[in-house]
Every structure is written in C-alpha cells, then in structure tokens.
Design a protein around this motif. Structure first.
Motif, PDB file in Angstrom:
ATOM      1  N   ALA A 121     -65.453-111.699  -0.536  1.00 58.96           N
ATOM      2  CA  ALA A 121     -64.294-112.373  -1.144  1.00 58.96           C
ATOM      3  C   ALA A 121     -62.970-111.708  -0.746  1.00 58.96           C
ATOM      4  O   ALA A 121     -62.045-112.399  -0.285  1.00 58.96           O
ATOM      5  N   PRO A 122     -62.819-110.387  -0.893  1.00 58.96           N
ATOM      6  CA  PRO A 122     -61.551-109.784  -0.465  1.00 58.96           C
ATOM      7  C   PRO A 122     -61.286-109.970   1.026  1.00 58.96           C
ATOM      8  O   PRO A 122     -60.148-110.217   1.436  1.00 58.96           O
ATOM      9  N   HIS A 142     -67.535 -99.823  -7.853  1.00 53.57           N
ATOM     10  CA  HIS A 142     -67.616-101.184  -7.323  1.00 53.57           C
ATOM     11  C   HIS A 142     -66.306-101.939  -7.531  1.00 53.57           C
ATOM     12  O   HIS A 142     -65.716-102.461  -6.577  1.00 53.57           O
ATOM     13  N   ALA A 143     -65.819-101.996  -8.766  1.00 52.36           N
ATOM     14  CA  ALA A 143     -64.581-102.727  -9.040  1.00 52.36           C
ATOM     15  C   ALA A 143     -63.395-102.080  -8.335  1.00 52.36           C
ATOM     16  O   ALA A 143     -62.523-102.774  -7.785  1.00 52.36           O
ATOM     17  N   ALA A 144     -63.338-100.758  -8.342  1.00 48.52           N
ATOM     18  CA  ALA A 144     -62.230-100.057  -7.694  1.00 48.52           C
ATOM     19  C   ALA A 144     -62.188-100.361  -6.207  1.00 48.52           C
ATOM     20  O   ALA A 144     -61.106-100.513  -5.616  1.00 48.52           O
ATOM     21  N   ASP A 145     -63.359-100.468  -5.580  1.00 45.03           N
ATOM     22  CA  ASP A 145     -63.387-100.739  -4.141  1.00 45.03           C
ATOM     23  C   ASP A 145     -62.982-102.176  -3.852  1.00 45.03           C
ATOM     24  O   ASP A 145     -62.325-102.450  -2.841  1.00 45.03           O
ATOM     25  N   VAL A 146     -63.358-103.110  -4.725  1.00 42.43           N
ATOM     26  CA  VAL A 146     -62.926-104.499  -4.537  1.00 42.43           C
ATOM     27  C   VAL A 146     -61.402-104.587  -4.559  1.00 42.43           C
ATOM     28  O   VAL A 146     -60.788-105.236  -3.704  1.00 42.43           O
ATOM     29  N   VAL A 147     -60.777-103.926  -5.526  1.00 42.72           N
ATOM     30  CA  VAL A 147     -59.317-103.934  -5.613  1.00 42.72           C
ATOM     31  C   VAL A 147     -58.703-103.346  -4.349  1.00 42.72           C
ATOM     32  O   VAL A 147     -57.746-103.896  -3.781  1.00 42.72           O
ATOM     33  N   LEU A 158     -55.837-101.965 -12.291  1.00 41.46           N
ATOM     34  CA  LEU A 158     -56.454-103.218 -11.856  1.00 41.46           C
ATOM     35  C   LEU A 158     -57.970-103.076 -11.769  1.00 41.46           C
ATOM     36  O   LEU A 158     -58.710-104.021 -12.085  1.00 41.46           O
ATOM     37  N   ALA A 159     -58.451-101.920 -11.347  1.00 39.76           N
ATOM     38  CA  ALA A 159     -59.897-101.692 -11.275  1.00 39.76           C
ATOM     39  C   ALA A 159     -60.520-101.773 -12.668  1.00 39.76           C
ATOM     40  O   ALA A 159     -61.604-102.346 -12.837  1.00 39.76           O
ATOM     41  N   ALA A 160     -59.853-101.208 -13.672  1.00 38.84           N
ATOM     42  CA  ALA A 160     -60.373-101.272 -15.038  1.00 38.84           C
ATOM     43  C   ALA A 160     -60.421-102.715 -15.526  1.00 38.84           C
ATOM     44  O   ALA A 160     -61.385-103.133 -16.196  1.00 38.84           O
ATOM     45  N   ALA A 161     -59.397-103.509 -15.190  1.00 41.09           N
ATOM     46  CA  ALA A 161     -59.386-104.912 -15.593  1.00 41.09           C
ATOM     47  C   ALA A 161     -60.516-105.682 -14.910  1.00 41.09           C
ATOM     48  O   ALA A 161     -61.205-106.491 -15.544  1.00 41.09           O
ATOM     49  N   LEU A 162     -60.727-105.424 -13.615  1.00 40.74           N
ATOM     50  CA  LEU A 162     -61.804-106.104 -12.902  1.00 40.74           C
ATOM     51  C   LEU A 162     -63.163-105.683 -13.438  1.00 40.74           C
ATOM     52  O   LEU A 162     -64.074-106.513 -13.585  1.00 40.74           O
ATOM     53  N   ASP A 163     -63.344-104.396 -13.744  1.00 40.35           N
ATOM     54  CA  ASP A 163     -64.594-103.941 -14.340  1.00 40.35           C
ATOM     55  C   ASP A 163     -64.895-104.722 -15.618  1.00 40.35           C
ATOM     56  O   ASP A 163     -66.020-105.185 -15.835  1.00 40.35           O
TER      57      ASP A 163
END
Length: 358
Positions: A121-122, A142-147, A158-163
């Motif tokens: 997706a990214p 995982h979430a941190a790397d997506v961001v 943003l990583a915390a929000a995505l998590d």
C-alpha cells in the motif's frame, strides 16, 4: 429462508465475538477498549494466530522481528513489478501483489501475507505520486515502518495512531470477508487463496470499501457551511449517510469510539483539531437527523466515520483507505482460515430452486 444468512450460525470460533445489542467487541477474550491504543498490532496478531499457525514465534518481540523480515522479503519479491501494479487502482494493485505470494500454510506463509498489504500500500501510493518506493526497515515495529515507508521519515505519533487502527480492525466476527476466507479455507486451499477471497469481499462498498466517501461527505459539508441542511437534503434524496449504521450493531459501534480516541490523541499531540471539530459537529448533526427522519431504524456511528479521519491524518489518500483496512484485517482472515481448517468441514450450504420446472 433467512435472507443474507441473518442469524445463521455458520461457525464456532475462539477468535472474536461481536455483541451487536450491547455494542461490544471481544477479541480472543480481550475487550476492544483494552486493546486499542494500548497493544501493538504485532501483539494482537500473535494473540489471534497463537495455536493456529504452527511454528509461530512465541513472543511479541520475536514475532515483530519475524514480521519485519517478512516485509523485507515481500518487498524484494514485488519491487520489480511495482510499476505494473501501480498502473492499477491501489486496492487492485495490493490484491495482485498478494497473488504473487506462495499459497502455503506455514508460519512463513502467514507472515508474508500479513506483511504484504503493509508493504504494497505505501509503495503504490508513493508510485502514484511519482515517488520512489521505500524499502522496509525490519528493525522497526509494523505500524512504525508503514508510516516511514509512506511518508519517508519516522513519526511516533502517527505510528501510534496506525497501531490503534490496525488493532481495532484486526478481527470482527463472521463478516463478509472473513466468511469468504473461511469458505475458501474449508476447501483445503492455501492461506494466500483464503486471503485473496477476503480481499475480494472487502473491496465492496457495503463492507470495507466505504471509508473513502466519508472524506467527500465532510468536504462537501465544510464547503456548504450548513451541516444539518446538507445532511437533511441527503437523507431526503434517499442517500446513505456514510459512516452511520451497521448490519450487526443496534447501538454505537465500539470501534468508532476506539478510533475517535486515537484521532483525539493524535490531534492533541500534533494539532489538526479543526478537522476533528468539524467531524464531531457533523456526527452530532447526523445522529439528530437520523433519529428524526428514521426513528424506526437503529443508525449510529460506525467504524468508517473516524477511520476516514485517522487515515487522512496519516497521509493515505481516500482511494487507498481500504488497503489499510486490509493491513489490519489480514491477521484475522488468516486466523479464521486456520481455525476453519482445524475444526470445520467443507462449507457447502443448500440453495432452494425457485426457477421454472422443465
């Protein structure tokens, strides 16, 4: 016959329970409000997959490391094909990329499938913007790397929000995409086949394909300057208010509160309160209009409403929102597929013929 299999019990599961009357979601014995914002996605993925996927790493840290390695492997497999995948709609590109993965049943297969939407997706969003894809960093969460792969730089808020988002949507009973995955798994097809079935079902606007239009609704209301008038006109035309109503919940969707909390935390840390204030005012007006115009129907805020606000803040365009939904739900699909293989039979319901008789 029950239309749409309403109230038909098609499986027994230890994975999640949706209590539509009380507005509760339980994921493997844990209430959603315990998990969202407190647990990392890797921990919830391990919770879902534990005991169902052989050789799964036995700790959250070990699973995070294995998932990081899986992201790197998926990127290596798919990078040469990203230009072709980017020519498709983002969701179709993610689905095509997943179809390139081996269709096995081992832990490595499961982790590649969990990793795939997070990598693809990214990369596809960046390609559509004319930017180079960024390779995964397996040392990150995982979430941190997506961001980082989406935006180019790490961002803890943003990583915390995505998590919180990935945890919130990780599993939700026997919804359409999960049922599709279980049907395919019941034939003894591999995990990739089951996940592809889930992806196909999730695309539909009556399931996961709806968060994007919430942004269009908010933008139109902001331009009009009259939330209640815009909403009343929309209902009068027979249009659906995006982000409201749910097939199962007779009260407020608990995932809406979990995601609203994540958006509030993000706004407090980073600003952006005006967008949240607009959404909250639209939500209040919409609930008033729906109570007045449709008093016989239980229509409350659902997961889509604050999903749209959160994913917009992360930097995903609306056309990629369902890709991010798949990032979280894929763990649930795999868990259900393996549970079906372990405990269920071939799913083969009957149909009633109502056509002409020869």
């Amino acid at each position: 016959m029950t239309s749409g299999l309403e109230d038909v019990v098609a499986a027994e599961t230890v994975l999640s329970d949706v209590d539509g009357a009380a507005g509760r979601l339980t994921i493997r014995g844990h209430a959603l409000d315990e998990l969202a914002g407190a647990w990392r996605f890797e921990a919830v993925a391990r919770l879902l997959l534990d005991g169902l996927v052989d050789d799964l790493p036995r700790s959250d840290d070990a699973l995070a490391a294995a998932l990081g390695a899986a992201r790197r492997e998926v990127f290596a497999r798919c990078a040469p094909l990203l230009p072709a995948l980017a020519a498709l709609d983002p969701y179709d590109g993610v689905r095509a990329g997943v179809a390139l993965l081996p269709d096995g049943d081992a832990a490595a297969d499961a982790l590649r499938l969990v990793a795939a939407p997070a990598v693809l997706a990214p990369a596809l969003v960046r390609a559509r913007r004319g930017c180079e894809a960024i390779a995964p960093d397996e040392a990150r969460g995982h979430a941190a790397d997506v961001v980082r792969m989406l935006r180019g730089t790490p961002d803890a808020d943003l990583a915390a929000a995505l998590d919180a988002y990935l945890v919130t949507v990780s599993d939700h009973g026997l919804n359409a995409s999960t049922f599709a995955a279980r049907v395919v798994a019941s034939t003894r097809a591999g995990l990739a086949s089951a996940v592809l079935a889930g992806l196909a079902a999730l695309k539909g606007p009556l399931h996961g394909g709806a968060p994007g239009p919430v942004i269009a609704m908010l933008d139109a209301i902001a331009a009009s300057g009259d939330a209640r008038g815009w909403l009343e006109d929309s209902v009068a035309r027979g249009e659906r208010l995006m982000g409201f109503g749910h097939r199962v919940y007779r009260v407020r969707d608990p995932r809406a509160d979990a995601l609203k909390g994540a958006v509030r935390r993000l706004a407090a840390a980073r600003g952006g309160g005006s967008r949240l204030a607009l959404a909250e005012s639209v939500e209040r007006a919409a609930l008033d209009v729906l109570r007045e115009r449709k008093p016989d129907r239980a229509l409350d805020t659902n997961v889509e409403f604050y999903t749209a606000l959160l994913l917009e803040a992360l930097g995903f365009p609306p056309e990629a929102f369902t890709c991010v939904f798949a990032m979280g739900r894929v763990a649930g699909w795999i868990a259900h597929a393996r549970e079906q293989r372990a405990t269920g039979r071939l799913i083969r319901p009957q149909s009633r013929y109502v056509g002409p008789v020869a």
